[in-house]
Design an enzyme around this catalytic site. Structure first.
Site, PDB file in Angstrom:
ATOM      1  N   HIS A  25     -11.224  -3.174   2.916  1.00  0.00           N
ATOM      2  CA  HIS A  25     -11.227  -2.814   4.338  1.00  0.00           C
ATOM      3  C   HIS A  25     -12.078  -1.577   4.635  1.00  0.00           C
ATOM      4  O   HIS A  25     -12.208  -1.200   5.799  1.00  0.00           O
ATOM      5  CB  HIS A  25      -9.783  -2.574   4.789  1.00  0.00           C
ATOM      6  CG  HIS A  25      -9.148  -1.423   4.060  1.00  0.00           C
ATOM      7  ND1 HIS A  25      -8.868  -1.476   2.704  1.00  0.00           N
ATOM      8  CD2 HIS A  25      -8.792  -0.185   4.466  1.00  0.00           C
ATOM      9  CE1 HIS A  25      -8.356  -0.317   2.325  1.00  0.00           C
ATOM     10  NE2 HIS A  25      -8.302   0.494   3.373  1.00  0.00           N
ATOM     11  N   ASP A  26     -12.614  -0.920   3.606  1.00  0.00           N
ATOM     12  CA  ASP A  26     -13.464   0.264   3.806  1.00  0.00           C
ATOM     13  C   ASP A  26     -14.933  -0.025   3.546  1.00  0.00           C
ATOM     14  O   ASP A  26     -15.778   0.851   3.762  1.00  0.00           O
ATOM     15  CB  ASP A  26     -13.056   1.397   2.846  1.00  0.00           C
ATOM     16  CG  ASP A  26     -11.662   1.938   3.099  1.00  0.00           C
ATOM     17  OD1 ASP A  26     -11.184   1.839   4.245  1.00  0.00           O
ATOM     18  OD2 ASP A  26     -11.064   2.458   2.140  1.00  0.00           O
TER      19      ASP A  26
ATOM     20  N   ASP B 115       0.864  -1.173   0.000  1.00  0.00           N
ATOM     21  CA  ASP B 115       0.000   0.000   0.000  1.00  0.00           C
ATOM     22  C   ASP B 115       0.907   1.232   0.000  1.00  0.00           C
ATOM     23  O   ASP B 115       1.860   1.308   0.776  1.00  0.00           O
ATOM     24  CB  ASP B 115      -0.886   0.005   1.256  1.00  0.00           C
ATOM     25  CG  ASP B 115      -2.303   0.456   0.956  1.00  0.00           C
ATOM     26  OD1 ASP B 115      -2.450   1.544   0.371  1.00  0.00           O
ATOM     27  OD2 ASP B 115      -3.245  -0.268   1.324  1.00  0.00           O
TER      28      ASP B 115
ATOM     29  N   GLU C 106      -6.314   4.185  -6.217  1.00  0.00           N
ATOM     30  CA  GLU C 106      -7.665   4.384  -5.684  1.00  0.00           C
ATOM     31  C   GLU C 106      -8.198   5.716  -6.199  1.00  0.00           C
ATOM     32  O   GLU C 106      -7.622   6.768  -5.953  1.00  0.00           O
ATOM     33  CB  GLU C 106      -7.633   4.368  -4.159  1.00  0.00           C
ATOM     34  CG  GLU C 106      -9.020   4.305  -3.559  1.00  0.00           C
ATOM     35  CD  GLU C 106      -9.021   4.529  -2.048  1.00  0.00           C
ATOM     36  OE1 GLU C 106      -9.950   4.064  -1.395  1.00  0.00           O
ATOM     37  OE2 GLU C 106      -8.092   5.182  -1.539  1.00  0.00           O
TER      38      GLU C 106
HETATM   39  O1  ISL Z   1     -15.305   5.780   1.577  1.00  0.00           O
HETATM   40  C1  ISL Z   1     -14.749   6.675   2.155  1.00  0.00           C
HETATM   41  C2  ISL Z   1     -15.252   8.076   2.129  1.00  0.00           C
HETATM   42  O2  ISL Z   1     -16.206   8.275   3.148  1.00  0.00           O
HETATM   43  C3  ISL Z   1     -13.671   6.422   3.077  1.00  0.00           C
HETATM   44  O3  ISL Z   1     -14.013   5.261   3.811  1.00  0.00           O
HETATM   45  C4  ISL Z   1     -12.278   6.147   2.580  1.00  0.00           C
HETATM   46  O4  ISL Z   1     -11.467   6.665   3.534  1.00  0.00           O
HETATM   47  C5  ISL Z   1     -11.876   6.718   1.272  1.00  0.00           C
HETATM   48  O5  ISL Z   1     -12.560   6.008   0.348  1.00  0.00           O
HETATM   49  C6  ISL Z   1     -10.364   6.615   1.002  1.00  0.00           C
HETATM   50  O6  ISL Z   1      -9.815   5.423   1.435  1.00  0.00           O
HETATM   51  C7  ISL Z   1      -8.436   5.263   1.582  1.00  0.00           C
HETATM   52  O7  ISL Z   1      -7.778   6.363   2.187  1.00  0.00           O
HETATM   53  C8  ISL Z   1      -8.087   6.623   3.553  1.00  0.00           C
HETATM   54  C9  ISL Z   1      -8.063   5.382   4.429  1.00  0.00           C
HETATM   55  O8  ISL Z   1      -8.691   5.653   5.649  1.00  0.00           O
HETATM   56  C10 ISL Z   1      -8.767   4.214   3.783  1.00  0.00           C
HETATM   57  O9  ISL Z   1      -8.672   3.068   4.579  1.00  0.00           O
HETATM   58  C11 ISL Z   1      -8.146   4.037   2.424  1.00  0.00           C
HETATM   59  O10 ISL Z   1      -8.598   2.888   1.759  1.00  0.00           O
HETATM   60  C12 ISL Z   1      -7.084   7.625   4.041  1.00  0.00           C
HETATM   61  O11 ISL Z   1      -5.781   7.160   3.835  1.00  0.00           O
END
Ligand code: ISL
Length: 562
Positions: free
Chosen positions: A336-337, A99, A264
């Site tokens: 994980h989100d 990551d 992402e």
């Molecule tokens: O879906 C989202 C917006 O409300 C969040 O859950 C998410 O944080 C976002 O999509 C970005 O995610 C990534 O970056 C974040 C981290 O907390 C997440 O786990 C990661 O996947 C910040 O680094």
């Protein structure tokens, strides 16, 4: 970029290290735990493991707040453990993807600590700004812009010492790096090169399309009732995105070494995706879209609504079409989100859980792109079932709960939304055995209450379990050219419970047919290609019903006669 990169037939397995396996009894997963369970991943046939962050971190956002990009956090183990993990994975033919979290660092990263001094050469490595003109610094409304943090509250934090604010699009412990500064970019590329030299095979790039912002930073449009602005055009996909991606690609040798990359794409559509993953340019291998995981809520995740199946399948079909000629799709429903897909879009009752998990897996894996499996998805894990805010560990859950309740949303409504959509749903520890098997100590987050029924040992032992089905899907992708490269066509786009599509090459044709409901369904034979002489390659239900009927959550993959 080469025409058919190796990842076009690959399947990725995502590991969230803190919840995977604990080898030393401290209640937190670690690298030795991963090494011990690598055969679980190898047994599926997955080609790549993506590790959520394992770098030194204060863990405000479970490692997405990094204080040292070059060291392993002691909670996960040592660099020697990491080297052993890479070697053990490579021995099994599995690549390791790290990551890469470089839109922001931790506020405890030495770069940021140094930048707190206005005279420091690092001051410009972050977005430090004075208060809004005419406002007393540190008072309500004095923030430099009206931008919100994705985790709730303002996107600006006040630093009393220097009288200025720093930008943090996530928690206040995650200050945004200023990618306009060439020294920042070179420091990131150099760090990436060091990991490549250590043997890693690629990067999953956290919120990568936030690295280029539109300057100057100015107020965005606010939606009614929202105290902050989340206007896409200002914070994401800025004017230097392409330049930064190409510069990074060249500086790290991404295309040259055929490194795996997935960016992402928080806030961005299929046109952005095509641009960022174009096969004729050296940028990214693929991106994660958020569109299909947004079809079941209005605007915010805190406003969930029931899934209308045509929205989901038409959205995925649009991305299939949009990236058919150029670019490449990632395919995911969990990470994980995100909540557990079987609870979200399947049926997690004991009667239908396994079959619905297999049906969801079948439709997703038969699309074109690179599929991702999130740990626990391969055994059909369900949501956590939390009912009080104290049960949540996630910084996002607490931030959103505070914002929503402060603006008058009843606490119970927020709790219901979190139970459906909260990120901790996916973060409960892996249940390896009916007794748990994750740790000998106290797990950092409780195991699911369903562990006695839903666990790795039982599912893997079942030839009709979810794991066996994923293994068959991966095998199909590895062996069938049509799964890798076949054209995609959605059939019955408006049907509310059936998901049907074809994949075709000049030589071959597959029909995928799935009943995405907990009741029997007839097959509208007249509206589908002829099944005469078709071979059934795979099914989610054994022994299977007659061709004219689909059992609840029955998904079938046919090879059509040419
Ligand atoms: O879906 C989202 C917006 O409300 C969040 O859950 C998410 O944080 C976002 O999509 C970005 O995610 C990534 O970056 C974040 C981290 O907390 C997440 O786990 C990661 O996947 C910040 O680094």
């Amino acid at each position: 970029m080469v025409a058919s990169p190796w990842w076009s037939s690959a399947v990725v397995y995502q590991i969230y290290p803190r919840s995977f396996a604990d080898s030393n009894g401290d209640g937190l997963g670690d690298l030795r735990g991963i090494i011990d369970h690598l055969d679980h991943v190898a047994g599926l046939g997955a080609d790549v493991v993506w590790l959520s962050p394992i770098y030194v971190s204060p863990q405000d956002d479970n490692g997405y707040d990094i204080a040292d990009y070059d060291e392993i956090d002691p909670m996960f183990g040592t660099m020697a453990d990491f080297d052993e993990l890479v070697a053990a994975a490579h021995d099994r033919g599995i690549k390791i993807v790290m990551d890469l979290v470089v839109n922001h660092t931790s506020d405890e990263h030495p770069w940021f600590v140094e930048s707190r001094d206005p005279a420091s050469p690092k001051r410009d490595w972050y977005f430090w700004r004075p208060a809004r003109p005419g406002h007393e610094p540190g008072t309500p409304g004095a923030e430099p812009t009206n931008w919100g943090s994705f985790f709730g509250g303002s996107g600006w934090a006040f630093d009393a010492e220097s009288g200025e604010y720093y930008l943090h699009l996530f928690s206040r412990k995650q200050p945004d790096l200023n990618w306009e500064n060439p020294e920042v970019r070179e420091a990131v590329y150099a760090m990436m090169r060091r990991w490549v030299a250590r043997g890693v095979d690629g990067f999953r790039m956290d919120v990568i399309n936030l690295i280029s912002k539109t300057l100057p930073l100015t107020d965005g449009i606010q939606l009614p009732g929202d105290p902050y602005s989340y206007e896409i055009e200002r914070v994401a996909n800025g004017p230097r995105m392409i330049e930064f991606l190409e510069e990074m690609n060249a500086a790290v040798g991404i295309s040259e070494r055929q490194l795996f990359t997935v960016g992402e794409l928080v806030l961005g559509g299929v046109d952005h995706a095509r641009e960022y993953t174009s096969r004729s340019a050296d940028r990214l291998g693929m991106v994660f879209t958020f569109e299909h995981v947004s079809v079941d809520h209005d605007g915010s995740k805190l406003n969930p609504k029931p899934l209308h199946l045509p929205d989901l399948k038409q959205n995925l079909a649009r991305w299939q079409a949009g990236l058919a000629e150029d670019g490449w799709n990632s395919l995911y429903v969990e990470n994980h989100d995100q909540p557990r897909s079987v609870s979200r879009w399947g049926d997690d009752s004991p009667e239908h859980r396994v079959t619905s998990a297999k049906a969801l897996a079948t439709v997703l894996h038969l699309h074109q792109g690179t599929p991702f499996i999130y740990q626990g998805q391969e055994i059909g894990m369900t949501n956590a079932g939390f009912t009080s805010i104290e049960q949540y560990a996630d910084v996002e859950a607490h931030g959103q709960y505070a914002d929503a309740t402060a603006s008058g949303v009843p606490a119970q409504a927020v709790l219901d939304a979190l139970a459906a959509m909260g990120r901790d749903n996916a973060r409960t520890p892996m249940p390896w055995t009916p007794e748990g098997g994750f740790t000998t100590g106290t797990p950092w987050l409780p195991l699911n209450a369903t562990t006695a029924e839903i666990n790795v040992a039982d599912d893997v032992a079942d030839p009709e379990g979810v794991y066996a089905h994923y293994r068959a899907l991966i095998e199909l992708r590895h062996t069938e050219e049509v799964v890798r490269s076949g054209r995609f066509e959605l059939l019955l786009p408006d049907h509310e419970t059936l998901w049907a599509f074809t994949r075709t090459t000049d030589e071959d044709a597959l029909l995928v047919l799935a009943n995405m409901a907990s009741h029997l369904s007839g097959v509208p034979m007249g509206e589908l290609p002829s099944l005469e002489g078709a071979d059934l390659l795979l099914s989610s239900v054994y022994p299977g019903t007659d061709p004219q009927t689909l059992a609840p959550w029955e998904a079938r993959v046919y090879r059509l006669r040419g």
